[in-house]
Design an enzyme around this catalytic site. Sequence first.
Site, PDB file in Angstrom:
ATOM      1  N   HIS A  48       0.660  -1.497  -0.239  1.00  0.00           N
ATOM      2  CA  HIS A  48      -0.183  -0.127  -0.419  1.00  0.00           C
ATOM      3  C   HIS A  48       0.429   0.949   0.278  1.00  0.00           C
ATOM      4  CE1 HIS A  48      -3.843   1.825   1.397  1.00  0.00           C
ATOM      5  NE2 HIS A  48      -3.321   2.542   1.752  1.00  0.00           N
ATOM      6  N   HIS A  50       0.913   5.015  -2.494  1.00  0.00           N
ATOM      7  CA  HIS A  50       0.963   5.971  -3.583  1.00  0.00           C
ATOM      8  C   HIS A  50       1.829   6.765  -4.034  1.00  0.00           C
ATOM      9  CE1 HIS A  50      -3.785   5.363  -1.947  1.00  0.00           C
ATOM     10  NE2 HIS A  50      -3.233   5.441  -1.151  1.00  0.00           N
ATOM     11  N   ASP A  52       1.184   9.107  -5.938  1.00  0.00           N
ATOM     12  CA  ASP A  52       1.326  10.035  -5.761  1.00  0.00           C
ATOM     13  C   ASP A  52       1.138  11.071  -4.650  1.00  0.00           C
ATOM     14  OD1 ASP A  52      -0.921   9.574  -5.112  1.00  0.00           O
ATOM     15  OD2 ASP A  52      -2.035  10.862  -5.727  1.00  0.00           O
ATOM     16  N   HIS A 236     -10.235   0.511  -0.498  1.00  0.00           N
ATOM     17  CA  HIS A 236      -9.375   2.025   0.743  1.00  0.00           C
ATOM     18  C   HIS A 236     -11.081   1.548   1.814  1.00  0.00           C
ATOM     19  CE1 HIS A 236      -5.891   3.245  -1.039  1.00  0.00           C
ATOM     20  NE2 HIS A 236      -6.377   3.706   0.279  1.00  0.00           N
ATOM     21  N   GLU A 239     -10.694   3.455   7.390  1.00  0.00           N
ATOM     22  CA  GLU A 239      -9.579   4.027   7.566  1.00  0.00           C
ATOM     23  C   GLU A 239      -9.784   5.138   9.024  1.00  0.00           C
ATOM     24  OE1 GLU A 239      -5.838   6.591   6.321  1.00  0.00           O
ATOM     25  OE2 GLU A 239      -7.811   5.893   4.491  1.00  0.00           O
ATOM     26  N   ASP A 328       2.151   4.005   2.637  1.00  0.00           N
ATOM     27  CA  ASP A 328       0.589   5.216   2.819  1.00  0.00           C
ATOM     28  C   ASP A 328       1.566   5.985   1.605  1.00  0.00           C
ATOM     29  OD1 ASP A 328      -2.204   5.365   2.010  1.00  0.00           O
ATOM     30  OD2 ASP A 328      -2.188   6.065   3.753  1.00  0.00           O
TER      31      ASP A 328
END
Length: 394
Positions: A48, A50, A52, A236, A239, A328
């Site tokens: 996991h 990202h 960006d 997702h 969270e 993350d």
Amino acid sequence: MRRPGSEARRGSGRSCPFLHLAISARYGQLMVAPSLAEIINAPKALLHDHLDGGLRPATIVELAAEIGHQLPATDPERLGEWFAAAADSGSLVRYLETFAHTVAVMQTEAGLRRVAAECAEDLAADGVVYAEVRYAPEQHLERGLTLPQVVEAVLAGFAEGSARAAAAGRPIRVVCLLTAMRHAARSMEIAELAVRYRDAGVVGFDIAGAEAGYPPTRHIDAFSYLQRENAHFTIHAGEAFGLPSIWQALQWCGADRLGHGVRIIDDITVGADGKAVLGRLAAYVRDKRIPLELCPSSNVQTGAVASIAAHPIGLLHDLRFRVTINTDNRLMSRTSMSREMSLLVDAFGYGWADLQWFTVNAMKSSFLPFDERLKIINEIIKPAYAKLLSQYTA
């Protein structure tokens, strides 16, 4: 139900008077606590991360100057500090707002390729041998790129960065997940794109974005399509929102994994005697071995948990959920896989056996074909940790 505090978990390094010694929570062995430098050299698997959310600040500054995008700071160090401070708000919504600046510089083929290549290099330098990196193609169309062009640019960047990493003696396998945004209406289009490129390096699909008000069931058509195509997907869930989000992701949408899933702790009660009682949903998640893509530092930043020491990962580990450790967003959290592991070593007294367990969990839960997963586990991960265990076991 009561969420247990750190006092309910065993092995907390914060209560141990010996800073450099830890008890392996899995095997009960007295071991030298792994240092950050040692952890960097150990093989790690990441599920996991990202794209960006992991740019180098210096790259953002250079790419922003090329396209005339205004940043809150133009010095790379100050910009990195701004991202971390802005993300450290305790609000998932505010956390997500920081991505306006990273996405802005990822709107050309050259920009996407550079960011992807540097991502592969940075992960490899941190000892990651396998990574699933996700991004939302629909967010990179502002300067005229098509969805296929976005995907192909990123895949080319991963190949380029992986080749440079291998040449530097740090081989890595980088694949990607294509993400659809929860608040948008392009999930079917992105799901079809993931299937189209699944033999070229796209191993799965995801939905992301603010959970509240945008349940995963809004995208049920895309999930049904992926199931018909025998494709993998994570969601997702759990969270910023609680158990209903997890329940919908699993029972309505059929997710293979839970992106974060940290709020599953709300379905676990720890009594005064320290005994944990699992609710129906928590028991289902554990029984079915559904992987939890936990991201400790990010979970603290977004307010999902109060601190690393209070993170449910300690209890979930002890209860033998399929727990994995993830980054993350490395830029916003100013983190790496090695740092995340090091934080858990300090908080819970984990040793090499525990770090191996987390790593093998991640590879078992990856979206690679079974034989490829097994090869990485048996030929890279287990031999390296066997050497570490034999070297540092007292």
